[in-house]
Design a protein around this motif. Structure first.
Motif, PDB file in Angstrom:
ATOM      1  N   ARG A 112       0.839  -1.200   0.000  1.00 37.71           N
ATOM      2  CA  ARG A 112       0.000   0.000   0.000  1.00 37.71           C
ATOM      3  C   ARG A 112       0.882   1.261   0.000  1.00 37.71           C
ATOM      4  NH1 ARG A 112      -5.458   0.669   1.813  1.00 37.71           N
ATOM      5  NH2 ARG A 112      -5.403  -1.513   2.403  1.00 37.71           N
ATOM      6  N   PHE A 113       1.941   1.249   0.824  1.00 40.32           N
ATOM      7  CA  PHE A 113       2.852   2.390   0.892  1.00 40.32           C
ATOM      8  C   PHE A 113       3.596   2.572  -0.434  1.00 40.32           C
ATOM      9  CE2 PHE A 113       7.080   4.140   1.941  1.00 40.32           C
ATOM     10  CZ  PHE A 113       6.688   5.392   2.403  1.00 40.32           C
ATOM     11  N   LEU A 114       4.113   1.471  -0.997  1.00 39.31           N
ATOM     12  CA  LEU A 114       4.837   1.529  -2.267  1.00 39.31           C
ATOM     13  C   LEU A 114       3.925   2.039  -3.380  1.00 39.31           C
ATOM     14  CD1 LEU A 114       7.527   0.960  -3.705  1.00 39.31           C
ATOM     15  CD2 LEU A 114       6.718  -1.390  -4.079  1.00 39.31           C
ATOM     16  N   GLY A 115       2.678   1.597  -3.370  1.00 39.39           N
ATOM     17  CA  GLY A 115       1.720   2.094  -4.353  1.00 39.39           C
ATOM     18  C   GLY A 115       1.525   3.594  -4.241  1.00 39.39           C
ATOM     19  N   GLY A 116       1.492   4.107  -3.017  1.00 35.91           N
ATOM     20  CA  GLY A 116       1.366   5.551  -2.808  1.00 35.91           C
ATOM     21  C   GLY A 116       2.561   6.309  -3.355  1.00 35.91           C
ATOM     22  N   LEU A 117       3.754   5.730  -3.207  1.00 34.28           N
ATOM     23  CA  LEU A 117       4.950   6.367  -3.778  1.00 34.28           C
ATOM     24  C   LEU A 117       4.876   6.384  -5.302  1.00 34.28           C
ATOM     25  CD1 LEU A 117       7.825   4.878  -1.554  1.00 34.28           C
ATOM     26  CD2 LEU A 117       6.745   7.134  -1.360  1.00 34.28           C
ATOM     27  N   ALA A 118       4.425   5.275  -5.890  1.00 35.48           N
ATOM     28  CA  ALA A 118       4.308   5.197  -7.356  1.00 35.48           C
ATOM     29  C   ALA A 118       3.335   6.252  -7.879  1.00 35.48           C
ATOM     30  CB  ALA A 118       3.872   3.801  -7.779  1.00 35.48           C
ATOM     31  N   GLN A 119       2.286   6.522  -7.131  1.00 36.12           N
ATOM     32  CA  GLN A 119       1.309   7.525  -7.548  1.00 36.12           C
ATOM     33  C   GLN A 119       1.906   8.936  -7.568  1.00 36.12           C
ATOM     34  OE1 GLN A 119      -1.818   6.633  -4.704  1.00 36.12           O
ATOM     35  NE2 GLN A 119      -3.059   5.691  -6.314  1.00 36.12           N
ATOM     36  N   GLN A 120       2.968   9.162  -6.810  1.00 35.26           N
ATOM     37  CA  GLN A 120       3.600  10.477  -6.751  1.00 35.26           C
ATOM     38  C   GLN A 120       4.523  10.764  -7.939  1.00 35.26           C
ATOM     39  OE1 GLN A 120       5.522  11.240  -2.937  1.00 35.26           O
ATOM     40  NE2 GLN A 120       4.080   9.857  -1.935  1.00 35.26           N
ATOM     41  N   VAL A 121       4.850   9.725  -8.706  1.00 37.66           N
ATOM     42  CA  VAL A 121       5.811   9.888  -9.804  1.00 37.66           C
ATOM     43  C   VAL A 121       5.146  10.591 -10.981  1.00 37.66           C
ATOM     44  CG1 VAL A 121       7.281   8.653 -11.464  1.00 37.66           C
ATOM     45  CG2 VAL A 121       7.099   7.837  -9.095  1.00 37.66           C
ATOM     46  N   PRO A 122       5.735  11.698 -11.457  1.00 37.07           N
ATOM     47  CA  PRO A 122       5.184  12.371 -12.641  1.00 37.07           C
ATOM     48  C   PRO A 122       5.187  11.424 -13.840  1.00 37.07           C
ATOM     49  CG  PRO A 122       6.863  13.728 -11.574  1.00 37.07           C
ATOM     50  CD  PRO A 122       6.909  12.379 -10.919  1.00 37.07           C
ATOM     51  N   ALA A 123       4.170  11.535 -14.682  1.00 40.88           N
ATOM     52  CA  ALA A 123       4.003  10.623 -15.816  1.00 40.88           C
ATOM     53  C   ALA A 123       5.179  10.659 -16.784  1.00 40.88           C
ATOM     54  CB  ALA A 123       2.703  10.927 -16.547  1.00 40.88           C
ATOM     55  N   ASP A 124       5.934  11.752 -16.825  1.00 39.50           N
ATOM     56  CA  ASP A 124       7.043  11.863 -17.773  1.00 39.50           C
ATOM     57  C   ASP A 124       8.368  11.348 -17.208  1.00 39.50           C
ATOM     58  OD1 ASP A 124       7.284  13.932 -15.935  1.00 39.50           O
ATOM     59  OD2 ASP A 124       8.067  15.352 -17.414  1.00 39.50           O
ATOM     60  N   ARG A 125       8.353  10.776 -16.002  1.00 40.73           N
ATOM     61  CA  ARG A 125       9.570  10.210 -15.418  1.00 40.73           C
ATOM     62  C   ARG A 125       9.363   8.725 -15.178  1.00 40.73           C
ATOM     63  NH1 ARG A 125      11.737  14.150 -10.766  1.00 40.73           N
ATOM     64  NH2 ARG A 125      13.603  12.886 -11.055  1.00 40.73           N
ATOM     65  N   CYS A 126      10.407   7.948 -15.373  1.00 45.16           N
ATOM     66  CA  CYS A 126      10.271   6.502 -15.245  1.00 45.16           C
ATOM     67  C   CYS A 126      10.407   6.042 -13.789  1.00 45.16           C
ATOM     68  CB  CYS A 126      11.318   5.790 -16.112  1.00 45.16           C
ATOM     69  SG  CYS A 126      13.006   5.876 -15.478  1.00 45.16           S
ATOM     70  N   ILE A 127      10.035   4.798 -13.576  1.00 55.46           N
ATOM     71  CA  ILE A 127      10.262   4.106 -12.316  1.00 55.46           C
ATOM     72  C   ILE A 127      11.254   2.993 -12.616  1.00 55.46           C
ATOM     73  CG2 ILE A 127       9.217   2.653 -10.528  1.00 55.46           C
ATOM     74  CD1 ILE A 127       6.570   4.156 -11.040  1.00 55.46           C
ATOM     75  N   VAL A 128      12.246   2.823 -11.747  1.00 58.12           N
ATOM     76  CA  VAL A 128      13.228   1.753 -11.898  1.00 58.12           C
ATOM     77  C   VAL A 128      13.159   0.869 -10.658  1.00 58.12           C
ATOM     78  CG1 VAL A 128      15.686   1.175 -12.079  1.00 58.12           C
ATOM     79  CG2 VAL A 128      14.774   3.145 -13.336  1.00 58.12           C
ATOM     80  N   GLU A 129      13.030  -0.428 -10.884  1.00 54.88           N
ATOM     81  CA  GLU A 129      13.048  -1.405  -9.796  1.00 54.88           C
ATOM     82  C   GLU A 129      14.267  -2.297  -9.983  1.00 54.88           C
ATOM     83  OE1 GLU A 129      10.067  -4.638  -7.776  1.00 54.88           O
ATOM     84  OE2 GLU A 129      10.151  -4.617  -9.973  1.00 54.88           O
ATOM     85  N   ILE A 130      15.081  -2.396  -8.942  1.00 57.28           N
ATOM     86  CA  ILE A 130      16.257  -3.260  -8.985  1.00 57.28           C
ATOM     87  C   ILE A 130      15.969  -4.467  -8.094  1.00 57.28           C
ATOM     88  CG2 ILE A 130      18.734  -3.436  -8.526  1.00 57.28           C
ATOM     89  CD1 ILE A 130      17.992  -1.474 -10.806  1.00 57.28           C
TER      90      ILE A 130
END
Length: 194
Positions: free
Chosen positions: A40-58
């Motif tokens: 739930r917390f990680l999902g909240g962080l993902a929602q904060q990411v602007p659409a023009d920036r990527c998310i990277v998971e290692i």
């Protein structure tokens, strides 16, 4: 670990059976990668990411956190998840581990802007040419040296949010690296945000 050997045999036996990905997912569910509170917390962080920036998971493992990130990120936001598939808690062969994870993430990679890169994270770091990620989620090798290198890379590419997993006494390398890099600003269960 007899149970791991049995699990491996079942995975190989059912690989070609229709719907095997669902079966494997159920078999692996006892090895949950993140808790519901963390998801739930990680999902909240993902929602904060602007659409023009990527998310990277290692550290993809079986893609549980990847699916959480994919579910909550903005549509069109690229999500790159990286794993070399050299380790898993069940002792699955690298080839089987990769095949299962690709199967579990098939919908995400086909329809939700998720890219699974099957490579060593050091090679990914060296080849990364994108802009500053909006979020970097770190959940790979939990040694001090490896975690420190992961955090250093995320800082060097000016990630908007740096988050990681297993900040706990069970993984002293993670806690030491995080503490040396400025300390956790927020901790939820074992997720940390720098």
């Amino acid at each position: 670990m007899a149970s791991d050997r049995v699990l491996n045999k079942l995975v190989r036996a059912f690989h070609y059976v229709p719907g095997y990905h669902l079966l494997v997912r159920r078999m692996l569910s006892h090895a949950s990668e993140i808790s519901l509170t963390e998801a739930r917390f990680l999902g909240g962080l993902a929602q904060q990411v602007p659409a023009d920036r990527c998310i990277v998971e290692i550290g993809t493992l079986f893609g549980e956190s990847t699916r959480v990130l994919a579910m909550f990120k903005a549509s069109g936001t690229p999500l790159i998840t990286v794993d070399s598939f050299r380790w898993n808690p069940h002792g699955l062969r690298r080839k089987d581990h990769a095949r299962i994870t690709h199967g579990l993430l098939a919908e995400a990679t086909t329809s939700h802007d998720v890219e699974l890169r099957e490579m060593d994270k050091a090679a990914f770091y060296a080849s990364y040419q994108g802009g500053p990620p909006g979020l970097v989620f770190l959940d790979a090798n939990h040694s001090y040296e490896s975690t420190k290198a992961d955090i250093s890379w995320a800082q060097s590419v000016q990630a908007g949010i740096i988050c990681g997993h297993d900040y706990s006494a069970r993984f002293p390398g993670v806690t030491k690296a995080v503490d040396e890099c400025g300390g956790a600003k927020q901790v939820v269960d074992t997720l940390f945000v720098l």
